[in-house]
Design a protein around this motif. Structure first.
Motif, PDB file in Angstrom:
ATOM      1  N   HIS A  66       0.837  -1.174  -0.010  1.00  0.00           N
ATOM      2  CA  HIS A  66      -0.108  -0.049  -0.051  1.00  0.00           C
ATOM      3  C   HIS A  66       0.736   1.145   0.156  1.00  0.00           C
ATOM      4  CE1 HIS A  66      -3.321  -2.616   0.688  1.00  0.00           C
ATOM      5  NE2 HIS A  66      -2.877  -3.119   1.852  1.00  0.00           N
ATOM      6  N   PHE A  67       2.146   1.097   0.780  1.00  0.00           N
ATOM      7  CA  PHE A  67       2.904   2.302   0.642  1.00  0.00           C
ATOM      8  C   PHE A  67       3.453   2.514  -0.689  1.00  0.00           C
ATOM      9  CE2 PHE A  67       2.760   1.087   5.318  1.00  0.00           C
ATOM     10  CZ  PHE A  67       2.248   2.461   5.798  1.00  0.00           C
ATOM     11  N   ARG A  68       3.923   1.569  -1.295  1.00  0.00           N
ATOM     12  CA  ARG A  68       4.392   1.733  -2.653  1.00  0.00           C
ATOM     13  C   ARG A  68       3.231   2.310  -3.609  1.00  0.00           C
ATOM     14  NH1 ARG A  68       6.496  -3.287  -4.288  1.00  0.00           N
ATOM     15  NH2 ARG A  68       4.673  -3.533  -5.073  1.00  0.00           N
ATOM     16  N   SER A  69       1.958   1.814  -3.414  1.00  0.00           N
ATOM     17  CA  SER A  69       0.973   2.362  -4.384  1.00  0.00           C
ATOM     18  C   SER A  69       0.759   3.626  -4.057  1.00  0.00           C
ATOM     19  CB  SER A  69      -0.647   1.854  -4.000  1.00  0.00           C
ATOM     20  OG  SER A  69      -0.412   0.341  -4.199  1.00  0.00           O
ATOM     21  N   VAL A  70       0.840   4.419  -2.722  1.00  0.00           N
ATOM     22  CA  VAL A  70       0.490   5.689  -2.619  1.00  0.00           C
ATOM     23  C   VAL A  70       1.715   6.489  -2.853  1.00  0.00           C
ATOM     24  CG1 VAL A  70       0.478   7.204  -0.537  1.00  0.00           C
ATOM     25  CG2 VAL A  70      -1.028   5.249  -0.117  1.00  0.00           C
ATOM     26  N   LEU A  71       2.761   6.166  -2.935  1.00  0.00           N
ATOM     27  CA  LEU A  71       4.137   6.822  -3.258  1.00  0.00           C
ATOM     28  C   LEU A  71       4.093   6.845  -4.804  1.00  0.00           C
ATOM     29  CD1 LEU A  71       6.209   8.020  -1.513  1.00  0.00           C
ATOM     30  CD2 LEU A  71       7.541   6.035  -1.771  1.00  0.00           C
ATOM     31  N   PHE A  72       3.712   5.693  -5.641  1.00  0.00           N
ATOM     32  CA  PHE A  72       4.128   5.794  -6.922  1.00  0.00           C
ATOM     33  C   PHE A  72       2.810   5.958  -7.701  1.00  0.00           C
ATOM     34  CE2 PHE A  72       7.751   3.466  -5.269  1.00  0.00           C
ATOM     35  CZ  PHE A  72       8.968   4.550  -5.512  1.00  0.00           C
ATOM     36  N   GLU A  73       1.750   5.545  -7.030  1.00  0.00           N
ATOM     37  CA  GLU A  73       0.168   5.457  -8.185  1.00  0.00           C
ATOM     38  C   GLU A  73      -0.602   6.505  -7.641  1.00  0.00           C
ATOM     39  OE1 GLU A  73      -0.725   1.290  -7.909  1.00  0.00           O
ATOM     40  OE2 GLU A  73       1.425   0.649  -8.250  1.00  0.00           O
ATOM     41  N   ILE A 239      -6.409  14.651   0.392  1.00  0.00           N
ATOM     42  CA  ILE A 239      -6.726  13.544   1.229  1.00  0.00           C
ATOM     43  C   ILE A 239      -8.384  13.573   1.147  1.00  0.00           C
ATOM     44  CG2 ILE A 239      -7.249  12.926   3.680  1.00  0.00           C
ATOM     45  CD1 ILE A 239      -4.538  13.883   4.298  1.00  0.00           C
ATOM     46  N   SER A 240      -8.920  14.522   0.996  1.00  0.00           N
ATOM     47  CA  SER A 240     -10.620  14.522   0.865  1.00  0.00           C
ATOM     48  C   SER A 240     -10.816  13.861  -0.484  1.00  0.00           C
ATOM     49  CB  SER A 240     -11.126  15.753   1.058  1.00  0.00           C
ATOM     50  OG  SER A 240     -10.904  16.757   0.034  1.00  0.00           O
ATOM     51  N   VAL A 241     -10.144  13.919  -1.490  1.00  0.00           N
ATOM     52  CA  VAL A 241     -10.451  13.380  -2.816  1.00  0.00           C
ATOM     53  C   VAL A 241     -10.048  11.823  -2.776  1.00  0.00           C
ATOM     54  CG1 VAL A 241      -9.882  13.386  -5.190  1.00  0.00           C
ATOM     55  CG2 VAL A 241      -9.744  15.527  -4.229  1.00  0.00           C
ATOM     56  N   PHE A 242      -8.813  11.686  -2.140  1.00  0.00           N
ATOM     57  CA  PHE A 242      -8.207  10.323  -2.049  1.00  0.00           C
ATOM     58  C   PHE A 242      -9.122   9.308  -1.067  1.00  0.00           C
ATOM     59  CE2 PHE A 242      -5.523   7.322   0.273  1.00  0.00           C
ATOM     60  CZ  PHE A 242      -4.624   6.699  -0.606  1.00  0.00           C
ATOM     61  N   GLN A 243      -9.870   9.829  -0.110  1.00  0.00           N
ATOM     62  CA  GLN A 243     -10.451   9.145   0.919  1.00  0.00           C
ATOM     63  C   GLN A 243     -11.773   8.562  -0.033  1.00  0.00           C
ATOM     64  OE1 GLN A 243     -12.882  10.008   3.744  1.00  0.00           O
ATOM     65  NE2 GLN A 243     -13.638  11.811   2.555  1.00  0.00           N
ATOM     66  N   GLY A 244     -12.253   9.352  -0.856  1.00  0.00           N
ATOM     67  CA  GLY A 244     -13.703   9.042  -1.791  1.00  0.00           C
ATOM     68  C   GLY A 244     -13.271   8.088  -2.795  1.00  0.00           C
ATOM     69  N   ARG A 245     -12.056   8.101  -3.384  1.00  0.00           N
ATOM     70  CA  ARG A 245     -11.843   7.483  -4.478  1.00  0.00           C
ATOM     71  C   ARG A 245     -11.561   6.058  -3.962  1.00  0.00           C
ATOM     72  NH1 ARG A 245      -6.752   9.629  -7.409  1.00  0.00           N
ATOM     73  NH2 ARG A 245      -8.167  11.675  -7.772  1.00  0.00           N
ATOM     74  N   TYR A 246     -10.736   5.664  -2.789  1.00  0.00           N
ATOM     75  CA  TYR A 246     -10.524   4.459  -2.673  1.00  0.00           C
ATOM     76  C   TYR A 246     -11.410   4.070  -1.280  1.00  0.00           C
ATOM     77  CZ  TYR A 246      -6.434   5.511  -5.439  1.00  0.00           C
ATOM     78  OH  TYR A 246      -5.675   5.793  -6.654  1.00  0.00           O
ATOM     79  N   ASN A 247     -12.561   4.397  -1.416  1.00  0.00           N
ATOM     80  CA  ASN A 247     -13.486   4.362  -0.351  1.00  0.00           C
ATOM     81  C   ASN A 247     -13.519   3.014   0.513  1.00  0.00           C
ATOM     82  OD1 ASN A 247     -15.169   5.132   1.458  1.00  0.00           O
ATOM     83  ND2 ASN A 247     -17.015   4.978   0.272  1.00  0.00           N
ATOM     84  N   ASP A 248     -13.360   1.944  -0.415  1.00  0.00           N
ATOM     85  CA  ASP A 248     -13.436   0.471   0.211  1.00  0.00           C
ATOM     86  C   ASP A 248     -12.285  -0.032   0.286  1.00  0.00           C
ATOM     87  OD1 ASP A 248     -16.085   0.654   0.040  1.00  0.00           O
ATOM     88  OD2 ASP A 248     -16.042  -0.064  -2.156  1.00  0.00           O
ATOM     89  N   GLN A 249     -11.157   0.674  -0.031  1.00  0.00           N
ATOM     90  CA  GLN A 249      -9.951  -0.085   0.070  1.00  0.00           C
ATOM     91  C   GLN A 249      -8.991   0.580   1.435  1.00  0.00           C
ATOM     92  OE1 GLN A 249      -9.403   0.554  -4.310  1.00  0.00           O
ATOM     93  NE2 GLN A 249      -7.563  -0.581  -3.955  1.00  0.00           N
ATOM     94  N   ILE A 250      -9.712   0.450   2.543  1.00  0.00           N
ATOM     95  CA  ILE A 250      -9.380   0.771   3.706  1.00  0.00           C
ATOM     96  C   ILE A 250      -7.604   0.895   4.210  1.00  0.00           C
ATOM     97  CG2 ILE A 250      -9.628   0.903   6.150  1.00  0.00           C
ATOM     98  CD1 ILE A 250     -12.644   0.190   5.707  1.00  0.00           C
ATOM     99  N   PRO A 251      -7.129  -0.385   3.815  1.00  0.00           N
ATOM    100  CA  PRO A 251      -5.628  -0.366   4.079  1.00  0.00           C
ATOM    101  C   PRO A 251      -4.826   0.518   3.445  1.00  0.00           C
ATOM    102  CG  PRO A 251      -6.370  -2.536   4.198  1.00  0.00           C
ATOM    103  CD  PRO A 251      -7.516  -1.925   3.898  1.00  0.00           C
ATOM    104  N   LEU A 252      -5.277   0.735   2.080  1.00  0.00           N
ATOM    105  CA  LEU A 252      -4.550   1.675   1.271  1.00  0.00           C
ATOM    106  C   LEU A 252      -4.863   2.965   1.625  1.00  0.00           C
ATOM    107  CD1 LEU A 252      -3.246   2.216  -1.533  1.00  0.00           C
ATOM    108  CD2 LEU A 252      -5.336   2.439  -2.492  1.00  0.00           C
ATOM    109  N   THR A 253      -6.100   3.257   2.060  1.00  0.00           N
ATOM    110  CA  THR A 253      -6.225   4.541   2.763  1.00  0.00           C
ATOM    111  C   THR A 253      -5.381   4.967   3.740  1.00  0.00           C
ATOM    112  OG1 THR A 253      -8.622   4.288   1.806  1.00  0.00           O
ATOM    113  CG2 THR A 253      -8.297   5.959   3.289  1.00  0.00           C
TER     114      THR A 253
END
Lengths: 285, 293
Positions: A66-73, A239-253
């Motif tokens: 998840h950290f990699r996704s946050v950092l690069f994607e 963050i407000s955009v990010f949490q909406g986009r990955y609403n169901d992916q809680i570990p990623l959030t």
């Protein structure tokens, strides 16, 4: 409580019951204060599948994807860079303006000195939301929406009353003899300010930088109104955009939240004393 | 004084005055003007009190005001909780400094970040409800975020959780500055811990409590935007259940493009904050006097 027992064992039988109770209260309070942070960190290390059946416990297998996704994607790094630019710009501008102003208020005689200080100090209690409408209309007219300069100017203005208050109070505590000696040596005001006052005020300045930088970094209201362009989005708006986009992916959030809160937590732990002193100096923020 | 020209001080304060005039002075004059105009784009015709009439006749405005007022119920909880923790910390038990660092952490984390974490924690099928069901408190496993009856209370809980941290630090700082000899005298006369807290510490906390209460009222009436924006999905939801005055201004300005309406509400909020500045500064002055005395 498990914590209370531990205390008892540590001190042997001499521990009085009220000591256990007091430790118990502190442990409960600490748990309440710490739970969201712990949940954030633990969850960020779980896989999406694991979170579904293991929401509360420790991760059975550490997952760093998840950290990699946050950092690069995601755009996290760009958002952070925007927040750094805004915080640095606003704090620098406000500090220079406030040093000059506070020096004059604390050390020079002029008409309106008391009035300026009272007005500036009262502005600390004016809610920022009250100022946004005319500034938004003006910025639309001047095409300053979604520009760093525009937002930096507003942030610098909002943090300046606190800076002036803190610096003026600090400058007033510096011994008078210092100024007189420098003046006899022929130093002008600007030289005294730069060579004597500022070096002596480093603790106060550090406090100011930490408190103000956190204010800008944490702000959401100004960020979403004045920086609407995707490329200029700050971390908090992101963050407000990010949490909406990955609403169901809680570990990623949560990995995103770990990433976003790390600078603040590090800054706090490093400059804890300054931060707490700054708040106690009478901040209303 | 010989080196300083009469105009020098004005040069030093000029940038400060200019910045404050731009960010505070200009907007505070303009909101009054806009509130009497029908602003479309950048300006518009004078329409007297029409904006105020429109706002004051809109149920959503009153609902927003009511929500801000309801959130004020958080203040007594914040005061009691922070006082309790501060009093216990003041005992300086083993490790109290470490407790202090951790207990202040909620105030360091940005509101949007905290709100996102809390939203996940308090989801209907989230960890908090899971734990509540485990320990047999099923009736407490509410739809914290998604139910319009509960969401505002969840916001309030979040406010208490975060803003109490400031109270703890302020109260503890005051206690640490108290004259220890009074406590010692009380102890020698046989007063127990509770009596010392009640008769020696609390009476000396009055001023700092006043300051904290006024500060908290200002925060709740005018600085809860980030909480509500994040918890209520940007719209004060579910429904209008977490709508507050700040979000009302935001919507009028950004979503419906009615700067005149937004200004009328801004003027009212400004006047309320002016009313609160007087007690705030009275409290701050007394707090400062106490510290130097």
């Amino acid at each position: 409580m498990r914590g209370g027992m531990a205390v008892k064992r540590q001190h042997g039988v001499r521990v009085k019951p009220d000591q256990v109770l007091k430790h118990g209260i502190l442990i409960v309070a600490t748990l309440i204060a710490l739970t969201p942070t712990l949940f954030m960190i633990l969850t960020s290390l779980k896989s999406q599948q694991e979170y579904i059946f293991n929401k509360v416990g420790f991760p059975q297998e550490l997952v760093l994807d998840h950290f990699r996704s946050v950092l690069f994607e995601s755009d996290f790094v760009a958002w952070m860079a925007n927040s750094v630019i805004l915080a640095a710009g606003a704090v620098a501008l406000s500090t220079v303006v406030s040093c000059l102003g506070a020096y004059a208020i604390a050390r020079m005689q002029f008409r309106g000195r008391g009035l300026l200080f009272s007005i500036s100090t009262s502005l600390m209690a004016i809610p920022p939301v009250v100022m946004i409408v005319p500034l938004f209309v003006l910025y639309t007219q001047l095409s300053l929406i979604s520009t760093y300069e525009g937002a930096i100017l507003i942030y610098a203005g909002l943090i300046t009353p606190f800076s002036v208050y803190l610096l003026t109070s600090f400058f007033r505590t510096l011994p008078r003899e210092l100024f007189e000696a420098a003046r006899i040596d022929g130093a002008g005001d600007l030289l005294i300010l730069i060579k004597i006052v500022i070096p002596l005020s480093l603790p106060a300045l550090l406090t100011l930088v930490v408190v103000n930088a956190l204010y800008v970094w944490n702000d959401l209201l100004i960020a979403i109104i004045f920086l609407q362009d995707d490329a200029k989005r700050t971390l908090m708006a992101g963050i407000s955009v990010f949490q909406g986009r990955y609403n169901d992916q809680i570990p990623l959030t949560m990995a995103g939240m770990v990433f976003a809160s790390a600078p603040m937590i590090i800054l706090y732990l490093a400059f804890q004393k300054h931060y707490i002193q700054g708040l106690m100096a009478g901040s209303v923020k | 004084m010989n080196q300083t020209s009469r105009f020098a001080p004005y040069l030093y304060v000029a940038p400060l005055v200019a910045l404050l005039l731009f960010v505070f002075g200009y907007p505070l004059i303009r909101i009054f003007e806009f509130s009497f105009k029908m602003v479309r784009g950048i300006d518009g015709p004078w329409i007297g009190l029409r904006n105020y009439e429109l706002v004051l006749n809109q149920p959503l405005f009153w609902e927003s005001v009511q929500h801000n007022l309801l959130l004020l119920l958080a203040v007594p909880f914040m005061v009691v909780w922070s006082l309790l923790i501060a009093v216990v910390l003041y005992e300086r038990l083993k490790g109290w400094k470490l407790y202090r660092v951790v207990l202040f952490l909620p105030y360091i984390l940005a509101i949007p970040i905290i709100a996102v974490i809390m939203k996940k924690l308090f989801q209907f099928n989230g960890p908090v409800n899971e734990v509540l069901r485990w320990i047999g408190l099923d009736f407490l496993a509410l739809d914290w975020i998604g139910s319009s009856d509960v969401a505002l209370w969840t916001v309030m809980m979040l406010i208490i959780w975060r803003e109490s941290a400031l109270g703890i630090i302020l109260f503890l700082a005051r206690m640490l500055s108290l004259d220890e000899s009074l406590m010692e005298a009380a102890r020698l006369e046989g007063a127990n811990w509770w009596q010392r807290v009640w008769h020696v510490i609390l009476p000396q906390m009055k001023v700092v409590m006043e300051f904290y209460i006024v500060t908290s009222i200002i925060t709740i009436l005018s600085a809860v935007f980030a909480y509500v924006y994040m918890i209520g999905g940007g719209r004060g939801g579910p429904g209008t259940s977490t709508m507050v005055v700040e979000l009302y201004i935001f919507n009028a300005l950004i979503r419906t493009s009615l700067p005149g309406i937004a200004s009328a509400v801004s003027v009212m909020l400004f006047l309320v904050s002016l009313l609160l500045i007087v007690p705030l500064f009275a409290a701050r002055r007394r707090a400062n006097e106490e510290e130097t005395a």
